[in-house]
Design a protein around this motif. Structure first.
Motif, mmCIF file in Angstrom:
data_model
loop_
_atom_site.group_PDB
_atom_site.id
_atom_site.type_symbol
_atom_site.label_atom_id
_atom_site.label_comp_id
_atom_site.label_asym_id
_atom_site.label_seq_id
_atom_site.Cartn_x
_atom_site.Cartn_y
_atom_site.Cartn_z
ATOM 1 N N VAL A 82 9.077 -11.589 -16.783
ATOM 2 C CA VAL A 82 9.073 -12.378 -15.546
ATOM 3 C C VAL A 82 8.218 -13.632 -15.731
ATOM 4 N N TYR A 158 13.551 -15.762 -6.948
ATOM 5 C CA TYR A 158 12.587 -16.165 -7.982
ATOM 6 C C TYR A 158 13.065 -17.425 -8.700
ATOM 7 N N PRO A 215 3.367 -16.295 -7.541
ATOM 8 C CA PRO A 215 4.841 -16.285 -7.474
ATOM 9 C C PRO A 215 5.510 -15.240 -8.359
ATOM 10 N N ILE A 216 4.799 -14.669 -9.339
ATOM 11 C CA ILE A 216 5.433 -13.683 -10.205
ATOM 12 C C ILE A 216 5.137 -12.246 -9.784
ATOM 13 N N PRO A 219 8.395 -10.442 -7.782
ATOM 14 C CA PRO A 219 9.517 -10.118 -8.658
ATOM 15 C C PRO A 219 9.153 -9.103 -9.729
ATOM 16 N N THR A 220 7.920 -9.153 -10.239
ATOM 17 C CA THR A 220 7.496 -8.176 -11.244
ATOM 18 C C THR A 220 7.482 -6.775 -10.656
ATOM 19 N N TYR A 241 9.746 -13.413 0.708
ATOM 20 C CA TYR A 241 9.729 -14.135 -0.568
ATOM 21 C C TYR A 241 10.895 -15.120 -0.641
ATOM 22 N N ALA A 245 10.635 -19.106 -1.002
ATOM 23 C CA ALA A 245 11.326 -19.745 -2.115
ATOM 24 C C ALA A 245 12.186 -20.909 -1.633
#
Length: 267
Positions: A82, A158, A215-216, A219-220, A241, A245
């Protein structure tokens, strides 16, 4: 008007796909193994992480069994995948137009498409790594998780966020040459303040907001939950999120549009 809009959008997508293919071809041109490298690289990295953190350090991922070294390697590898997309796309953005000044001087060339090329290449490499994780987990881990089908839902917001950030840094990088060094530090900062090397449950409450704003992190966590633990992404975190985005993408588009007229003069 509408048919013209859709045909132009389709043309941009086709141009982006062609540029991504060319970018990938250039990276592996002249190598002995050629196009096999995108498959071999994540496989070798996963093996290295598994050996170092499993056999050598005997690290344990919170929530997993004492000897589940494969689970540790898969959790870590997903986090690095990611972050790798951000590092490759956002990291190249500040110097993108300096390295491709010939495109900037072409008035008819859609520069936003050029900004999306490193993101497309990074996403390609990430997807190969994610497929490898899913395959290894299906054979030696917790088995195949049908929640892996949520991958597009996780990656779509993402990618939109990274594209918005890349637009900002690509535009500012034309005027601020020092931005390359600044972004390099920011990319490293994102790596260690996101949930790459540790789960969110280990974060002290005083730092929880910092990790959550990374920001990661979402999604992680969502990828780990879907691919390894059989958990669908939470609806509310996904909506929040996704909304953020879209705001980042809109902001990036506005900044890019405002700074675009001066690109040719500076370069």
């Amino acid at each position: 008007m509408k048919p013209h809009f859709f045909s132009r959008s389709a043309g941009y997508v086709a141009l982006w796909r062609t540029l991504v293919q060319q970018d990938l071809a250039v990276k592996y041109r002249g190598t002995l193994l050629g196009r096999a490298w995108p498959l071999l690289m994540p496989l070798m990295l996963l093996a290295i992480y598994g050996f170092v953190f499993g056999a050598v350090f005997r690290a344990r991922w919170p929530g997993l069994a004492e000897g589940d070294h494969l689970g540790f390697a898969l959790n870590l590898f997903l986090g690095l995948l990611v972050h790798g997309v951000l590092a490759e796309s956002v990291g190249q953005a500040p110097s993108l137009f300096q390295r491709n000044s010939n495109f900037v001087r072409k008035i008819v060339f859609p520069l936003p498409v050029l900004v999306a090329v490193p993101l497309g290449s990074a996403l390609f490499h990430m997807l190969l790594g994610v497929l490898l994780v899913a395959l290894v987990n299906a054979i030696w881990g917790t088995g195949w998780q049908w929640q892996s089908l949520a991958l597009p839902l996780i990656l779509a917001p993402y990618v939109l966020m990274l594209y918005g950030i890349s637009l900002v840094f690509a535009a500012l990088g034309v005027y601020l040459r020092d931005l390359v060094q600044i972004v390099t530090v920011l990319v490293m900062l994102v790596l260690f303040t996101g949930t790459v090397f540790y789960p969110r449950t280990m974060v002290p409450s005083v730092f929880a907001s910092i990790v959550g704003a990374n920001p990661i992190s979402w999604p992680t966590d969502a990828l780990r939950g879907a691919l390894l633990n059989g958990q669908w992404p939470g609806v509310m975190p996904l909506v929040v999120y996704g909304f953020v985005a879209l705001l980042v993408l809109l902001f990036g588009a506005l900044v890019f549009r405002a700074l675009r007229p001066g690109f040719a003069d500076v370069l």
